[in-house]
Design an enzyme around this catalytic site. Sequence first.
Site, PDB file in Angstrom:
ATOM      1  N   VAL A  56     -28.910  64.965  24.335  1.00 64.17           N
ATOM      2  CA  VAL A  56     -27.509  65.399  24.274  1.00 64.17           C
ATOM      3  C   VAL A  56     -27.268  66.515  23.269  1.00 64.17           C
ATOM      4  O   VAL A  56     -26.167  67.048  23.212  1.00 64.17           O
ATOM      5  CB  VAL A  56     -26.565  64.217  23.943  1.00 64.17           C
ATOM      6  CG1 VAL A  56     -26.567  63.194  25.053  1.00 64.17           C
ATOM      7  CG2 VAL A  56     -26.932  63.592  22.598  1.00 64.17           C
ATOM      8  N   TYR A  57     -28.264  66.874  22.473  1.00 68.11           N
ATOM      9  CA  TYR A  57     -28.063  67.935  21.499  1.00 68.11           C
ATOM     10  C   TYR A  57     -27.954  69.274  22.232  1.00 68.11           C
ATOM     11  O   TYR A  57     -28.926  69.767  22.800  1.00 68.11           O
ATOM     12  CB  TYR A  57     -29.207  67.985  20.487  1.00 68.11           C
ATOM     13  CG  TYR A  57     -29.284  66.795  19.554  1.00 68.11           C
ATOM     14  CD1 TYR A  57     -28.248  65.874  19.466  1.00 68.11           C
ATOM     15  CD2 TYR A  57     -30.398  66.599  18.745  1.00 68.11           C
ATOM     16  CE1 TYR A  57     -28.325  64.784  18.611  1.00 68.11           C
ATOM     17  CE2 TYR A  57     -30.478  65.516  17.884  1.00 68.11           C
ATOM     18  CZ  TYR A  57     -29.439  64.617  17.825  1.00 68.11           C
ATOM     19  OH  TYR A  57     -29.527  63.544  16.973  1.00 68.11           O
ATOM     20  N   SER A  58     -26.757  69.825  22.207  1.00 64.21           N
ATOM     21  CA  SER A  58     -26.478  71.086  22.899  1.00 64.21           C
ATOM     22  C   SER A  58     -26.907  71.029  24.355  1.00 64.21           C
ATOM     23  O   SER A  58     -27.486  71.978  24.886  1.00 64.21           O
ATOM     24  CB  SER A  58     -27.164  72.254  22.182  1.00 64.21           C
ATOM     25  OG  SER A  58     -26.651  72.412  20.879  1.00 64.21           O
ATOM     26  N   GLY A  60     -29.261  69.476  25.889  1.00 66.34           N
ATOM     27  CA  GLY A  60     -30.691  69.560  26.155  1.00 66.34           C
ATOM     28  C   GLY A  60     -31.333  70.830  25.633  1.00 66.34           C
ATOM     29  O   GLY A  60     -32.563  70.941  25.609  1.00 66.34           O
TER      30      GLY A  60
END
Length: 334
Positions: A56-58, A60
């Site tokens: 979920v960080y940016s 993917g």
Amino acid sequence: MDRRWLGDRALSVPVLSLGTASFTSGPWSGNDAGAARRLVDICLDEGLNMFDTADVYSGGNAEMVLGQAINGRRDKVIISTKAGLRTGEGEHDVGSSRSHLLTAVEGMLSRLRTDYIDLFQLHAFDAMTPVEETMEVLDDLVKAGKVRHLGVSNFAGWQLMKSQAAARYNGWQPLVVHQVYYSLIGRDYEFELMPLGLDQGVSALVWSPLGWGRLKGGGKHASAGRHKDATPDYAPPLYDETLLERVLAALGEVARDTGKSEAQVALNWLLQRPTVASLIIGVSSEAQLRNNMEATGWELAAEHMRLLDEASTTPVPYPYWHQRAFPERNPQPV
């Protein structure tokens, strides 16, 4: 850099890990691929070879940038990543079901440009999926060679224990890591999760060890009121501004005595706490990375640990205050 074991000697990791949420644009004002590779270079030169990310960080993109940054040296790094939070609008784009986890891991392997993940963690507990389904598919991923070690993040004690019990009862791969929030202004982890980690062989990877930057010191900290508008919902809460000021005062005193920065002192205190294997540091510059690395290779004196312990102590919730009245049968973790 010093190293510690996850679980019962499952995997050797450095005492500091680099968080990659800042590797791309988005809410973290991140770095491009070239800057990320430079940070990875510095880390590897200093023996910091574990990098923590999530799908979920940016959206993917952080995993993609990490994959580019470690290209050609996969055998030299440990990849820690997480799945389980919502990544799309579909019914199976969230949670810890077999369908979602199988799809999530395939996406991670592609973005990270690798055949396996060293440490895979459930990013949150999924109360809508039976723990047996979740732990079985995790075991299948280990047997398939796509994942090597397992962990969870942000679980309550009963959720962690229920998952671990299901794994052990069925002969599946056990959990060796719990990624948790823990800092001098957030010691809730100690009440139940730390004793559980000791009992079940589950080590702690600590996120936000500086309390969302509130413990950086150097006169740059903000009060609770000044933090309120700029702090997102997922940031660690600041229960009491008085607690923050008390801890910062103690950090300043210890920093002056030791010649270290307040941030280095705060990180070193955590490294002397039970179950803690590695601290995930998030940085926005090379200078910040190098400063945080200097938190390792030394230990705070006992009197400094006591000073920080006393300054950061908060009321203990029930039933732990009652149990602490009977230390003969309920000793505290040491």
